[in-house]
Design a protein around this motif. Structure first.
Motif, PDB file in Angstrom:
ATOM      1  N   ARG A  68       0.841  -1.187   0.000  1.00 40.71           N
ATOM      2  CA  ARG A  68       0.000   0.000   0.000  1.00 40.71           C
ATOM      3  C   ARG A  68       0.887   1.251   0.000  1.00 40.71           C
ATOM      4  O   ARG A  68       2.022   1.231   0.482  1.00 40.71           O
ATOM      5  CB  ARG A  68      -0.903   0.027   1.240  1.00 40.71           C
ATOM      6  N   SER A  69       0.346   2.321  -0.539  1.00 42.53           N
ATOM      7  CA  SER A  69       1.003   3.618  -0.447  1.00 42.53           C
ATOM      8  C   SER A  69       0.569   4.284   0.849  1.00 42.53           C
ATOM      9  O   SER A  69      -0.631   4.477   1.082  1.00 42.53           O
ATOM     10  CB  SER A  69       0.634   4.489  -1.652  1.00 42.53           C
ATOM     11  N   ILE A  70       1.532   4.622   1.696  1.00 41.55           N
ATOM     12  CA  ILE A  70       1.258   5.143   3.032  1.00 41.55           C
ATOM     13  C   ILE A  70       1.753   6.588   3.121  1.00 41.55           C
ATOM     14  O   ILE A  70       2.846   6.912   2.643  1.00 41.55           O
ATOM     15  CB  ILE A  70       1.948   4.284   4.114  1.00 41.55           C
ATOM     16  N   ILE A  71       0.931   7.448   3.741  1.00 42.72           N
ATOM     17  CA  ILE A  71       1.296   8.838   3.977  1.00 42.72           C
ATOM     18  C   ILE A  71       1.207   9.104   5.476  1.00 42.72           C
ATOM     19  O   ILE A  71       0.229   8.716   6.128  1.00 42.72           O
ATOM     20  CB  ILE A  71       0.369   9.808   3.219  1.00 42.72           C
ATOM     21  N   ILE A  72       2.221   9.776   6.016  1.00 46.90           N
ATOM     22  CA  ILE A  72       2.263  10.143   7.434  1.00 46.90           C
ATOM     23  C   ILE A  72       2.536  11.640   7.514  1.00 46.90           C
ATOM     24  O   ILE A  72       3.436  12.147   6.831  1.00 46.90           O
ATOM     25  CB  ILE A  72       3.350   9.361   8.194  1.00 46.90           C
ATOM     26  N   THR A  73       1.774  12.341   8.325  1.00 44.60           N
ATOM     27  CA  THR A  73       2.023  13.769   8.545  1.00 44.60           C
ATOM     28  C   THR A  73       2.288  14.012  10.026  1.00 44.60           C
ATOM     29  O   THR A  73       1.744  13.314  10.887  1.00 44.60           O
ATOM     30  CB  THR A  73       0.826  14.626   8.089  1.00 44.60           C
ATOM     31  N   GLY A  74       3.124  15.003  10.317  1.00 46.75           N
ATOM     32  CA  GLY A  74       3.437  15.333  11.710  1.00 46.75           C
ATOM     33  C   GLY A  74       4.265  16.593  11.806  1.00 46.75           C
ATOM     34  O   GLY A  74       4.856  17.055  10.816  1.00 46.75           O
ATOM     35  N   LEU A  75       4.311  17.136  12.999  1.00 41.56           N
ATOM     36  CA  LEU A  75       5.112  18.344  13.227  1.00 41.56           C
ATOM     37  C   LEU A  75       6.599  18.043  13.130  1.00 41.56           C
ATOM     38  O   LEU A  75       7.383  18.893  12.696  1.00 41.56           O
ATOM     39  CB  LEU A  75       4.775  18.941  14.593  1.00 41.56           C
ATOM     40  N   THR A  76       7.002  16.859  13.572  1.00 43.02           N
ATOM     41  CA  THR A  76       8.408  16.458  13.523  1.00 43.02           C
ATOM     42  C   THR A  76       8.515  15.099  12.849  1.00 43.02           C
ATOM     43  O   THR A  76       7.520  14.378  12.683  1.00 43.02           O
ATOM     44  CB  THR A  76       9.011  16.367  14.936  1.00 43.02           C
ATOM     45  N   ASN A  77       9.719  14.749  12.474  1.00 45.07           N
ATOM     46  CA  ASN A  77       9.958  13.461  11.853  1.00 45.07           C
ATOM     47  C   ASN A  77       9.890  12.369  12.921  1.00 45.07           C
ATOM     48  O   ASN A  77      10.773  12.268  13.774  1.00 45.07           O
ATOM     49  CB  ASN A  77      11.325  13.457  11.164  1.00 45.07           C
ATOM     50  N   CYS A  78       8.837  11.576  12.886  1.00 51.29           N
ATOM     51  CA  CYS A  78       8.650  10.525  13.886  1.00 51.29           C
ATOM     52  C   CYS A  78       9.210   9.184  13.437  1.00 51.29           C
ATOM     53  O   CYS A  78       9.049   8.187  14.144  1.00 51.29           O
ATOM     54  CB  CYS A  78       7.159  10.385  14.223  1.00 51.29           C
ATOM     55  N   VAL A  79       9.859   9.131  12.290  1.00 51.75           N
ATOM     56  CA  VAL A  79      10.482   7.895  11.800  1.00 51.75           C
ATOM     57  C   VAL A  79      11.883   7.824  12.396  1.00 51.75           C
ATOM     58  O   VAL A  79      12.813   8.495  11.927  1.00 51.75           O
ATOM     59  CB  VAL A  79      10.527   7.866  10.265  1.00 51.75           C
TER      60      VAL A  79
END
Length: 639
Positions: A397-408
């Motif tokens: 699947r194509s996954i998108i993540i949004t956030g204030l900081t890089n959580c990866v």
């Protein structure tokens, strides 16, 4: 009575004789054999009168039944309900209606067998027909079945071929509708469940049942890409190296649809990918990467995870919605990140693209699950808590993540990610939601058509593209390089991806105290070798980092924990130019040693860092950055 008196005795004898004669007559008339021809005609007349009476009675009952038959049919259908109260209520109403008409259930059954009226007989036969048999007949005559991991059915709705899982609610609704058209009543839920299970078993174990792969929104077959528009006509777009066109789904392609899916607009020709720039808050390199990930979502295989990072008001959520609306529109474009593996895989089972908004941190188990979704690995769990059956979810699947900081923060998920940092939008540059989405929806058909033009170009150029160095997302890089010249200058994607990978690796080093300590330790060294304990003591006692990471809570306290942390950070350090090798010394005890060695890129980076320290303030000349990118840029060759 005094029987000594002769007269009285004769009277008693006469009375007994008379009684015996009457009893003899009764026995005679009960005998099946007539005594005379007159008795035969007399009995025949009585039979004719009886038949006439019966015929008149049946006619009267039929006339009394006709006006209440429709109501009785509706109540009769309710007798198959699983609700006992509903069944008892329906039976009581039927008895009351029949009693008011001077009938009972026996009369209803008798009329069903002896009715001469064809219409009445058909209605009564319908009432007493077995609902399961009728459902099975409808299911076998009006649907075709095939198998994958589950049993699916192809049915015709409004002249179009629809594909449903046999155990889905959509197929049950279709079967219920067809049953109502046939029987003019609702199918009992118990009969419907029995029929569906029977149809699934017949298809699963039938020797003639074909096997087809079922796709969600997009499919890649024979170097052609098919996109399901999800409209009522079940149209799809076929893309090959010669272009794209609207077609009906071919026989070898089956699409399934979920309740939350929404239709894509019919693509139009004449658009350009550059039209997308006015709707996104990205610089040139970010735009190239965003379009590359967007185009990659049309194909099959591994997909990168798009990580959108930025301050408040940087339009991260808007960018994620745009991605969804151009590839896989959904009822809920943005969701919160699930907390369990089961929830996350159930969520992606119903969408081709899934976007999770405002993610502040990713637990280890969820991070591993996202890696599985990127690679296309499967997930299995028990279907119900009362049996041992398993439900399986599989597919990339194509996954998108949004956030204030890089959580990866884990290396395995980091290596599968593309991080785009969005700059804040000034208040004077903002647009209203109504104005923005009205303009976007107006341009959306042209944007979809422009993306399909680029995909066709990529399919044509893909066999000619070769990479000198390949990452674990090699398929994504190959397809992006093949599509690149249709929307950006040659080499721009490679440069943007290389800079993005460097930024991601630096972020991992900043978040890992062990990797940060070793990077600082090897700044003035080209090679170091020793035991794990010795290296831990060196890093702890001679902490060269600015943050003094050896004093932090997550710093390993013993050699065993330090060795595990070092192995986990080995890939990150290798990208930073420090090679970590584990070996043993040639002694009797075979002592384990660790060897740290600077590679060519690492020595170059160290030299650049030393020059930067010796250079006065004022910034780094642009040539240094270009040299650094040139060393890390993967080579692209075309035949």
């Amino acid at each position: 009575m005094d029987l000594t008196n002769p007269s009285l005795r004769s009277m008693a004898v006469a009375r007994r004789c008379a009684c015996g004669e009457r009893q003899g007559r009764r026995k005679f008339f009960k005998s099946p054999f007539p005594r005379s021809l007159a008795d035969v005609f007399r009995g025949h007349g009585r039979c004719i009168d009886l038949e006439n009476d019966r015929a008149r009675a049946m006619t009267d009952k039929r006339e009394a039944l006709t006006p209440i038959l429709e109501t009785l049919g509706k109540l009769f259908a309710m007798l198959g309900s699983d609700n006992r109260d509903e069944v008892a209520n329906a039976a009581a109403k039927m008895n009351a209606i029949l009693k008011k008409a001077g009938l009972d259930l026996h009369d209803l059954w008798q009329l069903g067998w002896n009715a001469n009226n064809d219409e009445l007989a058909a209605i009564l036969a319908t009432m007493f027909a077995d609902d399961v048999d009728v459902l099975l007949k409808i299911g076998r005559e009006r649907a075709t079945y095939f198998c994958n991991d589950a049993v699916f059915a192809d049915v015709v709705v409004r002249g179009n071929r629809n594909t449903y899982a046999v155990e889905s609610r959509a197929f049950a609704n279709w079967l219920q509708h067809e049953f109502f058209l046939e029987m003019k009543k609702a199918a009992p839920s118990s009969a419907l469940k029995t029929a569906i299970r029977t149809l699934a078993a017949i298809a699963e174990f039938g020797t003639q049942t074909p096997r087809h792969r079922v796709h969600l929104r997009t499919a890649e077959v024979d170097r052609r890409i098919y996109i399901d528009l999800c409209d009522e006509q079940w149209q799809c777009v076929e893309v090959d190296e010669n272009g794209w066109q609207l077609v009906k789904a071919p026989p070898q392609v089956r699409f399934r649809r979920t309740p939350g899916m929404r239709p894509l607009p019919v693509p139009q020709r004449g658009g350009s990918v550059d039209m997308l720039r006015e709707f996104v808050n990205l610089n040139d390199s970010g735009f190239v990467l965003f379009v590359g990930v967007l185009l990659d979502a049309f194909r099959s295989g591994k997909h990168p995870i798009l990580n959108l990072v930025g301050e408040l008001g940087a339009a991260k959520s808007t960018l994620a919605k745009i991605f969804k609306l151009l590839i896989d529109p959904d009822e809920t474009e943005l969701r919160s990140l699930p907390g369990t593996l089961r929830e996350i895989f159930v969520a992606v089972n119903n969408a081709r693209v899934r976007a999770w908004d405002n993610v502040s941190q990713i637990p280890g188990a969820i991070s591993d699950a996202l890696c599985q979704l990127s690679d296309g690995s499967g997930f299995g769990t028990r279907r119900l808590y009362t049996d041992d059956e398993e439900i399986r979810v599989q597919g990339s699947r194509s996954i998108i993540i949004t956030g204030l900081t890089n959580c990866v923060t884990r290396p395995d998920l980091n290596s599968r990610s593309v991080v785009l940092t969005l700059q804040p939008i000034m208040d004077e540059d903002r647009k209203s939601e109504v104005e923005f989405w009205a303009r976007f929806n107006e341009a959306r058909p042209l944007l979809v058509g422009a993306l399909l033009d680029v995909v066709a170009h990529g399919l044509k150029q893909l066999p000619n593209v070769r990479l000198d160095r390949k990452s674990r997302m090699a398929d994504f890089e190959l397809f992006a390089h093949a599509c690149e010249e249709a929307y950006a200058p040659a080499g721009s994607f490679a440069a943007a991806l290389s800079a993005n990978a460097t930024e991601l690796n630096e972020t991992l080093i900043e978040d890992d105290s062990v990797a940060k300590a070793i990077t600082a330790f090897m700044m003035k060294r080209t090679k170091w070798s020793g035991t794990t304990t010795t290296l831990l003591l060196e890093l702890t006692n001679r902490d060269c980092t600015e943050q003094r990471v050896s004093k932090q809570k997550d710093w390993p306290k013993d050699a065993t924990r330090f060795s595990k942390r070092l192995r986990a950070a080995a890939a990150t350090l290798r990208k930073a130019g420090i090679d970590v090798a584990h070996g043993t010394m040639p002694d009797r005890n075979k002592t384990r040693i660790i060897t740290l060695r600077q590679t060519e890129s690492g020595r170059s980076d160290s030299a650049d860092a030393a020059k930067e320290k010796s250079r006065p303030k004022g910034g780094v000349p642009p040539m240094a950055d270009k040299k650094k990118q040139r060393l890390q840029r993967p080579g692209v060759r075309k035949r």
